[in-house]
Design an enzyme around this catalytic site. Structure first.
Site, short mmCIF file in Angstrom:
data_model
loop_
_atom_site.label_atom_id
_atom_site.label_comp_id
_atom_site.label_asym_id
_atom_site.label_seq_id
_atom_site.Cartn_x
_atom_site.Cartn_y
_atom_site.Cartn_z
N ASP A 229 0.88 -1.17 0.00
CA ASP A 229 0.00 0.00 0.00
C ASP A 229 0.92 1.22 0.00
O ASP A 229 2.11 1.12 0.33
CB ASP A 229 -0.94 0.00 1.22
C1 BGC Z 1 -4.99 3.30 0.05
C2 BGC Z 1 -5.05 2.28 -1.07
C3 BGC Z 1 -4.83 2.95 -2.38
C4 BGC Z 1 -3.49 3.67 -2.34
C5 BGC Z 1 -3.15 4.37 -3.63
C6 BGC Z 1 -3.78 4.19 -0.02
O1 BGC Z 1 -3.92 5.30 0.81
O2 BGC Z 1 -5.02 2.64 1.29
O3 BGC Z 1 -6.28 1.63 -1.06
O4 BGC Z 1 -4.87 2.02 -3.41
O5 BGC Z 1 -3.53 4.65 -1.32
O6 BGC Z 1 -3.96 5.48 -3.80
#
Ligand code: BGC
Length: 776
Positions: A229
């Site tokens: 993530d």
């Molecule tokens: C989120 C993810 C997301 C990623 C990219 C993170 O803050 O938890 O779900 O895919 O950002 O935007």
């Protein structure tokens, strides 16, 4: 391209660098080796593709794309074919925008309804979440676009999501929290998987070899790439060893020198790096771009409308719905500004959007509430209610109630809505409530209204869908994918939710598994949902291992029914009273009958015990029905399986009344819950956040102020309030994320040595800190 050969032709430094992204959304192109870059964009319910300034929190603009109903709504459709179509459509949008991998679906279990991302997730039930995700993945990948199944694992709250520790017993881990991932990995072979931010039983998801290699790859056969993530990378050396391939986003070279040194001194094998690099290369080759594609905006909008219609749940109907447009008056803010999606990384810039008041200007309307659900013109709404036959009240959760990055404080609606509904019901006996919001709400007035239509967060075509449903041009067929309790206190985690290191004391008793077993009455049970027609179920019959039931539409409208199969375990032992094992959504014309067949499999009767799923011998019932509390028939079923002793005899887990104690939980875990002291000056690490350290560090207080000023820049003065979800989210994310995440996410603004220097200072070592910074 021979991946092994290509990777081995790269210098060690290049191989390490390749395993970190190039920028917010791309992997590195290594042109010297003929490797192109790969582009990712957020899902899950649409494509958040950014062409300008990138961010992972939904702050900056993204290109227009179809905003489909969010996870909660899509799940309420219980329709795997529809999820496949949604996946296909999102893939087509990805093709147009040159996106190779869509970051979704998200299958985290809704452990507590207050979880800030409940609206993005599918269910409290692992089987339902896993099956829907599988279809979505198959849909996306059928169009040659990859997915990233997220967030692995046990990221079931937003509070301290980046350094909190989810403490879970192995059985709950396997049966509840990992299950949707297991189903999706085995059935749909996702191209990639995103590890979560949090720790799981003490180990960060990115460094978790047991999860990423032993379970995911060795047990389940996952062949894709693991992506962090955004900012979730903890220890790059351990992460390589764990099988965490790609560190995202790019822009910083976090721990690359340390990795190089570890290889040189023998602490890290080059082969671990090579495997990661090969998997990234494989992903890049598997999902190349297809320039020139254009998606059909109108068609996708219509699909969004269809999904919104099919996922709406008719919670209650005393026969008042459907209704005639000429009979109604409307009140409530969401009729003029639809609440249709949540805040955070999944935030979509829709291709079109309408409000109910814009679609039917002829219907008398009084807003009555403001955006936040405060009453502003009650008397006008009451006056209107007195004059029309039926009053439709739009109510629900304002947009600052649900977001990525923070959890809800309560499941109550804003007081304004409760008062509005009660006051209208006093003067008009025909009240219909249209509810919008991505998660469970308390509905204290439920008995005072004639009908409740739950739309979830229905996406950009939500207003059209609401009208289709209210007027009977569409027949509701959604079913709840989570239980709606009477009050928040009834939720088993009501007292314990929202701590930094949550103990999952309730184990497998999540959602209906708990309410059923503890016999707690609920407002609306899991699987519940009404229709404008009626369905009759024949007594189920078992032929060999096939369970059959014939379902007839006995009403006068065509409609769809979700036929649900539960295994009832009886009330004894450390087992849920019933568990969903299969479901089928069928369409029936008036008078039509269809026979639904379910295959009964051994894995319906398994429990995780002593390192494996064991079939538990016993007398069961296989029940079919229209909801978990609306079973229409059952047959007995005897299972001869492993004769396993009942675990946890005489404890809360056998009779879950009241709340489980820490002792109960420790007995289940098999060891005491590790104590974690509040960190203090002198002990801070890169895992601590500026917010955590500022209580005893002047340097961190200054950093907080600097960060706040920096992130406030794109917001107008009046937008800089915690009531603005985007501001709330980014302020929390930037100041309460570990220092290491700040390094990764800051695109070079906060270098590793600067962060280390500040950390030394926060620990009271000023000279050391300055030296580190100068070294920079
Ligand atoms: C989120 C993810 C997301 C990623 C990219 C993170 O803050 O938890 O779900 O895919 O950002 O935007």
């Amino acid at each position: 391209m021979d991946k092994k050969k290509t990777i081995s032709s790269m210098s060690l430094r290049d191989r390490i660098a390749y395993c970190t992204g190039a920028d917010m959304w791309h992997t590195k192109a290594m042109s010297r080796y003929g490797i192109p870059s790969l582009k990712m964009s957020d899902g899950p319910h649409g494509l958040r593709c950014q062409s300008g300034e990138g961010d992972n929190l939904g702050i900056h603009a993204s290109l227009p794309s179809t905003c489909f109903p969010t996870g909660v709504s899509a799940a309420d459709s219980w329709d795997t074919e529809l999820l496949f179509k949604e996946g296909e459509a999102i893939a087509e949008e990805a093709l147009e925008y040159g996106v190779n991998v869509v970051l979704g679906p998200a299958v985290n279990i809704k452990r507590d309804p207050r979880g800030g991302r409940s609206f993005e997730y599918y269910s409290e039930d692992p089987h339902l979440a896993g099956k829907l995700a599988s279809s979505y993945i198959q849909g996306v990948q059928s169009r040659n676009v990859g997915v990233s199944l997220k967030h692995f694992a046990c990221n079931n709250q937003e509070y301290k999501r980046s350094n909190g520790n989810s403490i879970v017993d192995e059985r709950a881990l396997r049966e509840i929290y990992l299950k949707p991932f297991e189903i999706a990995v085995k059935e749909a072979s996702p191209a990639s998987l995103m590890c979560s931010y949090n720790r799981i039983n003490g180990i960060h998801a990115s460094d978790h070899r047991y999860l990423l290699t032993d379970i995911l790859r060795k047990e389940w056969g996952f062949e894709g790439a693991v992506i962090t993530d955004w900012g979730a990378m903890s220890d790059r050396i351990r992460a390589f060893q764990a099988g965490c391939d790609l560190n995202m986003p790019g822009g910083a070279d976090y721990m690359e020198e340390a990795v190089l040194a570890a290889v040189k001194n023998g602490a890290l094998a080059e082969a671990d790096i090579d495997r990661c690099a090969e998997r990234i290369l494989k992903l890049t080759e598997q999902y190349p771009s297809h320039p020139g594609f254009r998606f059909d905006r109108k068609k996708h909008h219509q699909l969004a409308r269809q999904i919104a219609c099919e996922s709406a749940v008719l919670l209650k109907n005393d026969g008042i719905l459907p209704l005639k447009r000429s009979d109604i008056g409307i009140t409530g803010y969401f009729a003029k500004e639809l609440r249709y999606q949540g805040a955070g990384s999944s935030h979509i810039n829709p291709t079109e959007l309408h409000s109910v008041t814009e679609l039917c200007p002829e219907i008398p309307y009084v807003s009555a509430t403001d955006r936040s659900g405060n009453l502003i013109e009650l008397s006008r709404a009451v006056k209107l209610a007195k004059r029309v036959k039926t009053m439709v009240v739009f109510a629900g959760l304002p947009d600052n109630y649900e977001s990525e990055g923070y959890d809800r404080k309560t499941i109550a609606l804003p007081m304004g809505y409760n008062t509005l509904i009660r006051e209208i019901a006093k003067v008009n006996e025909n009240v219909v409530v249209v509810l919008l919001g991505g998660a469970v709400m308390e509905l204290p007035w439920a008995d005072q209204v004639k009908a409740i239509l739950y739309m979830g967060l229905p996406g950009q075509a939500g207003s059209e869908a609401i009208l289709d449903l209210l007027e009977g041009n569409a027949n509701p067929s959604g079913k709840l994918s989570e239980t709606w309790p009477m009050v928040q206190e009834d939720v088993i985690t009501s007292e314990t939710f929202g701590t930094k290191n949550p103990c999952y004391r309730e184990s497998i008793y999540v959602g209906y598994r708990y309410y059923d077993k503890a016999k707690i009455p609920v407002r609306f049970p899991f699987g519940h949902g009404l229709s404008y027609t009626a369905f009759h179920y024949s007594d189920p019959v078992l032929n060999g291992n096939i369970l059959e039931t014939a379902v007839t539409n006995t009403g006068s409208r065509s409609g769809k029914e979700v036929v649900q199969l539960y295994v009832c375990n009886g009330a004894e032992g450390f087992r849920a009273a019933k568990e969903l094992k299969d479901f089928r959504k069928i369409h029936l014309e008036p008078g039509e009958t269809k026979t639904v067949r379910f295959e009964v499999r051994d894995d319906f009767f398994t429990v995780w015990q002593d390192g494996g799923f064991r079939v538990i011998a016993g007398e069961y019932r296989l029940a079919v029905g229209s909801g978990s509390a609306d079973l229409r028939g059952s047959v007995p079923y005897t299972v001869k399986g492993d004769c396993i002793k009942e675990p946890m005899r005489g404890t809360w887990y056998e009779h879950p009344l009241g709340a489980p104690s820490q002792q109960d939980f420790e007995a289940l875990l098999g060891h005491p819950v590790p104590e974690e002291k509040e960190p203090v000056r002198g002990e801070y690490t890169m895992d601590n956040s500026c917010y955590e350290m500022m209580k005893d560090s002047l340097v961190m207080r200054l950093q907080y102020l600097f960060t706040k000023a920096y992130i406030s820049k794109p917001f107008k003065k009046e937008e800089r309030t915690m009531d603005n979800p985007a501001y709330h989210l980014i302020l929390t994310a930037a100041t309460d994320c570990p220092m290491r995440s700040l390094v990764i996410n800051s695109n070079g603004v906060m270098s590793e040595s600067l962060a280390e220097g500040l950390l030394e200072m926060a620990n009271g070592h000023y000279l050391k800190g300055i030296r580190k910074m100068i070294r920079r």
